[in-house]
Scaffold this active site. Structure first.
Site, PDB file in Angstrom:
ATOM      1  N   SER A  15       0.823  -1.215   0.000  1.00  0.00           N
ATOM      2  CA  SER A  15       0.000   0.000   0.000  1.00  0.00           C
ATOM      3  C   SER A  15       0.860   1.270   0.000  1.00  0.00           C
ATOM      4  CB  SER A  15      -0.981   0.004   1.177  1.00  0.00           C
ATOM      5  OG  SER A  15      -0.318   0.223   2.392  1.00  0.00           O
TER       6      SER A  15
ATOM      7  N   ILE B   5      16.145  -8.198   6.757  1.00  0.00           N
ATOM      8  CA  ILE B   5      17.216  -7.416   7.381  1.00  0.00           C
ATOM      9  C   ILE B   5      18.377  -7.367   6.398  1.00  0.00           C
ATOM     10  CG2 ILE B   5      18.880  -7.366   9.281  1.00  0.00           C
ATOM     11  CD1 ILE B   5      16.696  -8.635  11.033  1.00  0.00           C
TER      12      ILE B   5
ATOM     13  N   ASN C  15      13.588   4.123   4.373  1.00  0.00           N
ATOM     14  CA  ASN C  15      12.595   3.167   4.877  1.00  0.00           C
ATOM     15  C   ASN C  15      11.452   3.917   5.555  1.00  0.00           C
ATOM     16  OD1 ASN C  15      11.559   0.561   5.658  1.00  0.00           O
ATOM     17  ND2 ASN C  15      12.347   0.942   7.717  1.00  0.00           N
TER      18      ASN C  15
ATOM     19  N   HIS D 214       8.740   3.256   8.746  1.00  0.00           N
ATOM     20  CA  HIS D 214       8.531   2.360   9.877  1.00  0.00           C
ATOM     21  C   HIS D 214       7.278   2.801  10.635  1.00  0.00           C
ATOM     22  CE1 HIS D 214       9.669  -0.497  12.959  1.00  0.00           C
ATOM     23  NE2 HIS D 214       9.294   0.402  13.851  1.00  0.00           N
TER      24      HIS D 214
ATOM     25  N   THR E  70      20.492   2.832   8.031  1.00  0.00           N
ATOM     26  CA  THR E  70      21.885   2.581   8.402  1.00  0.00           C
ATOM     27  C   THR E  70      21.954   1.143   8.910  1.00  0.00           C
ATOM     28  OG1 THR E  70      21.521   3.299  10.674  1.00  0.00           O
ATOM     29  CG2 THR E  70      22.233   4.996   9.102  1.00  0.00           C
TER      30      THR E  70
ATOM     31  N   LEU F 292      19.547  -1.192  12.861  1.00  0.00           N
ATOM     32  CA  LEU F 292      18.174  -1.486  12.418  1.00  0.00           C
ATOM     33  C   LEU F 292      17.139  -0.519  13.006  1.00  0.00           C
ATOM     34  CD1 LEU F 292      16.493  -3.631  10.803  1.00  0.00           C
ATOM     35  CD2 LEU F 292      16.116  -4.752  12.999  1.00  0.00           C
ATOM     36  N   ASP F 293      16.343   0.096  12.137  1.00  0.00           N
ATOM     37  CA  ASP F 293      15.270   1.023  12.528  1.00  0.00           C
ATOM     38  C   ASP F 293      15.774   2.229  13.335  1.00  0.00           C
ATOM     39  OD1 ASP F 293      13.317  -0.450  11.253  1.00  0.00           O
ATOM     40  OD2 ASP F 293      12.822  -1.625  13.018  1.00  0.00           O
TER      41      ASP F 293
ATOM     42  N   GLU G 252       1.178   7.215   6.946  1.00  0.00           N
ATOM     43  CA  GLU G 252       2.332   6.711   6.180  1.00  0.00           C
ATOM     44  C   GLU G 252       2.190   7.099   4.713  1.00  0.00           C
ATOM     45  OE1 GLU G 252       3.561   2.617   6.726  1.00  0.00           O
ATOM     46  OE2 GLU G 252       2.605   2.519   8.683  1.00  0.00           O
TER      47      GLU G 252
HETATM   48  C1  GRF Z   1       3.912  -0.520   6.726  1.00  0.00           C
HETATM   49  O1  GRF Z   1       3.256  -0.365   7.939  1.00  0.00           O
HETATM   50  C2  GRF Z   1       5.327  -0.014   6.797  1.00  0.00           C
HETATM   51  O2  GRF Z   1       5.479   1.058   7.684  1.00  0.00           O
HETATM   52  C3  GRF Z   1       6.076  -1.203   7.314  1.00  0.00           C
HETATM   53  O3  GRF Z   1       5.479  -2.319   6.722  1.00  0.00           O
HETATM   54  C4  GRF Z   1       4.134  -1.988   6.370  1.00  0.00           C
HETATM   55  C5  GRF Z   1       4.012  -2.258   4.916  1.00  0.00           C
HETATM   56  O4  GRF Z   1       2.706  -2.079   4.451  1.00  0.00           O
HETATM   57  N1  GRF Z   1       7.487  -1.101   7.046  1.00  0.00           N
HETATM   58  P1  GRF Z   1       2.442  -1.967   2.890  1.00  0.00           P
HETATM   59  O5  GRF Z   1       3.029  -3.221   2.270  1.00  0.00           O
HETATM   60  O6  GRF Z   1       3.115  -0.725   2.398  1.00  0.00           O
HETATM   61  O7  GRF Z   1       0.964  -1.915   2.743  1.00  0.00           O
END
Ligand code: GRF
Length: 212
Positions: free
Chosen positions: A13, A88, A103, A105, A137, A140-141, A170
């Protein structure tokens, strides 16, 4: 115009939000480590080339990451955008794309790195949760943060309702971050900080629950 390559493992998504955001860059390809990732079909319907590099075909992380980098580089990627990519990455891979690997998160980093972020936030009873776009980096996260969105945690929230509220944000902040990157408005400095041009910032506080 810059080329971006998006890496996914599943639903896609965030990838879809990027494909539909009319970004000032060319989405050169979507690559998945899983052939059954739903997002691949979405990418195809948008006319974006897709590729699968299955981690199961390689003996270890190093070998997989080398193959993945080879596929990414074949599309002349300026930026590599992780959108729900559930692997990872090795230090070698992360170093190779330093300042060009991003990324998203589903938490307000540095809180709740790793998995099950919404369940953990609910368990802890935090009142504000959210999402973060950051440079990747080897830590991680924990890479340098580009943009975050905060949402309230409501008293009747379930993991699903909270996830949906965060996901909505997001889909707003990821296109913004990529737009800044592709138009050269942000970059990662040698000292590991995100340098940004002068941005208008709102000074509103998100207070949750609200004051009476
Ligand atoms: C999202 O919540 C993103 O933040 C995380 O994994 C999920 C992926 O969802 N890293 P989608 O595949 O983008 O719908």
């Amino acid at each position: 115009m810059k080329n971006i390559v998006i890496l996914i493992s599943g639903r896609g998504s965030n990838m879809q939000a990027l494909l539909e955001a009319h970004l000032p860059c060319r989405i050169a390809a979507v690559i998945s480590n899983r052939a059954d990732a739903q997002g691949l079909e979405i990418a195809r319907t948008h006319g974006v080339p897709t590729a699968v590099v299955s981690h199961r075909d390689y003996p270890d992380r190093e070998a997989f990451d080398i193959a993945l980098a080879g596929t990414i580089d074949a599309y002349h990627a300026d930026f590599v955008v992780l959108a729900g990519f559930m692997r990872i990455l090795t230090e070698g891979f992360v170093t190779r794309y330093r300042g060009r690997l991003i990324n998203i998160h589903p938490s307000l980093l540095p809180s709740y790195g790793g998995l099950n972020t919404h369940a953990r936030a609910l368990h802890d009873g935090v009142k504000i949760h959210g999402c973060t776009v950051h440079f990747v980096t080897a830590d991680l996260d924990h890479g340098p943060i580009i943009i975050q969105a905060a949402v309230p945690v409501m008293c009747r929230d379930t993991e699903q309702t909270l996830a949906a509220r965060v996901l909505h944000e997001e889909h707003r902040i990821y296109p913004q971050a990529i737009r800044w990157l592709c138009s050269g408005q942000i970059h990662l400095t040698d000292t590991g900080h995100v340098e940004m041009g002068h941005r208008k910032q709102t000074g509103f506080a998100l207070i949750s629950p609200g004051l009476e």
